[in-house]
Design a protein around this motif. Structure first.
Motif, short mmCIF file in Angstrom:
data_model
loop_
_atom_site.label_atom_id
_atom_site.label_comp_id
_atom_site.label_asym_id
_atom_site.label_seq_id
_atom_site.Cartn_x
_atom_site.Cartn_y
_atom_site.Cartn_z
N TYR A 145 -2.67 3.90 -4.46
CA TYR A 145 -3.30 3.80 -3.14
C TYR A 145 -2.93 4.99 -2.25
O TYR A 145 -3.75 5.41 -1.43
N SER A 204 -12.23 1.55 -1.34
CA SER A 204 -11.17 0.67 -1.82
C SER A 204 -11.11 -0.61 -0.99
O SER A 204 -10.90 -1.71 -1.53
N ILE A 205 -11.30 -0.48 0.32
CA ILE A 205 -11.33 -1.67 1.19
C ILE A 205 -12.47 -2.59 0.79
O ILE A 205 -12.31 -3.81 0.68
N GLN A 244 -5.27 -2.24 4.35
CA GLN A 244 -5.84 -0.91 4.11
C GLN A 244 -6.64 -0.44 5.32
O GLN A 244 -6.65 0.76 5.65
N LEU A 289 -10.72 5.58 0.59
CA LEU A 289 -10.09 4.42 1.23
C LEU A 289 -11.12 3.38 1.66
O LEU A 289 -10.91 2.18 1.47
N PHE A 336 0.83 -1.20 0.00
CA PHE A 336 0.00 0.00 0.00
C PHE A 336 0.87 1.26 0.00
O PHE A 336 0.64 2.19 -0.78
#
Length: 274
Positions: free
Chosen positions: A55, A233-234, A250, A230, A49
């Motif tokens: 990211y 994205s998780i 993450q 974020l 990450f």
């Protein structure tokens, strides 16, 4: 000792529920992000990450949008909270109803409402087009502006209610004394009310920032795939690619990042206000 024992007994059910329903599952997920397939501790997922510009951009966008949303909620929420605190009981009642009523509606429903307003042919783009500010068929969807507007509307009540509880406890005679001493209304707000209302502003800021940093439904629908955050994205990593260890990594970044911002902010604010 007896009082401590009594307090522990009273808090035990809630603490047990917190442990079983929150702390243990979250700890299991976070440990997944620092272990490999054999259960050995590793920083591979975290380094992946931290060394990937894609990211890192997502993390920066999450922090930036959360700060903007928090600032807008403070700027708009403090005047409204002051009016509610100093207005009549009837006015305060209706304003509280207006503030809390959206909380009774699903966030998904409200977000789809914003999609209708901000999308091509929606009320806001059409109004801007009539004023000659944008071209025809303009859309605010999949922009940071759309995410900020939607998230500010969702989290605005938390800021207002946090500040309201503090402002209502401020003795109005302090304001009257400042006016007698020559302060204008705005100067009295700046020098008397605002410093005393800082605890409410801090509490509201902590709530709004942490919630905005961890939301994924509204940013995902309004920002789309072009503007991932974020939390989104998780969710995508865990549900689409099924890469649970990287999704957990993450999550660790999100938790640590929020704490790194909130703890110093809370400490400095507490020191500045005694």
């Amino acid at each position: 000792m007896n009082k401590l024992r009594t307090d522990l007994l009273i808090a035990a059910p809630g603490f047990l529920l917190l442990m079983v329903g929150f702390l243990i599952p979250v700890a299991g997920i976070l440990l997944l992000g620092v272990r490999d397939a054999n259960g050995v501790l590793t920083a591979t997922h975290l380094s992946r990450f931290l060394t990937d510009p894609f990211y890192l951009e997502i993390a920066w966008r999450t922090v930036k949008l959360s700060l903007i949303i928090t600032a807008l909620c403070i700027v708009a929420g403090f005047p409204l909270a002051y009016i509610m605190a100093r207005g009549s009981a009837r006015l305060r009642l209706w304003l509280i109803i207006s503030i809390t009523l959206p909380l009774m509606t699903s966030v998904v429903v409200r977000t789809f409402g914003w999609m209708v307003l901000l999308g091509r042919g929606g009320l806001i783009p059409d109004t801007l087009n009539m004023l000659g500010l944008v071209r025809r068929n303009y859309s605010l969807m999949q922009t940071e502006t759309a995410v900020v507007l939607g998230m500010t509307q969702v989290l605005f009540p938390f800021m207002v209610l946090s500040i309201l509880g503090v402002v209502m406890r401020i003795d109005i005679r302090l304001e009257e004394a400042s006016r007698v001493m020559g302060c204008t209304f705005l100067k009295s707000l700046r020098l008397v009310v605002l410093p005393l209302a800082i605890p409410g502003v801090i509490a509201g800021s902590l709530l709004v920032f942490t919630l905005s940093a961890s939301y994924f439904i509204t940013p995902s629908l309004l920002g789309g795939a072009r503007l991932p955050v974020l939390a989104g994205s998780i969710y995508e990593t865990a549900t689409r690619t099924l890469d649970w260890p990287f999704a957990a990594a993450q999550s660790i970044i999100l938790v640590v990042g929020v704490l790194m911002l909130l703890i110093p902010y809370a400490r400095l604010s507490r020191r500045a206000n005694g």
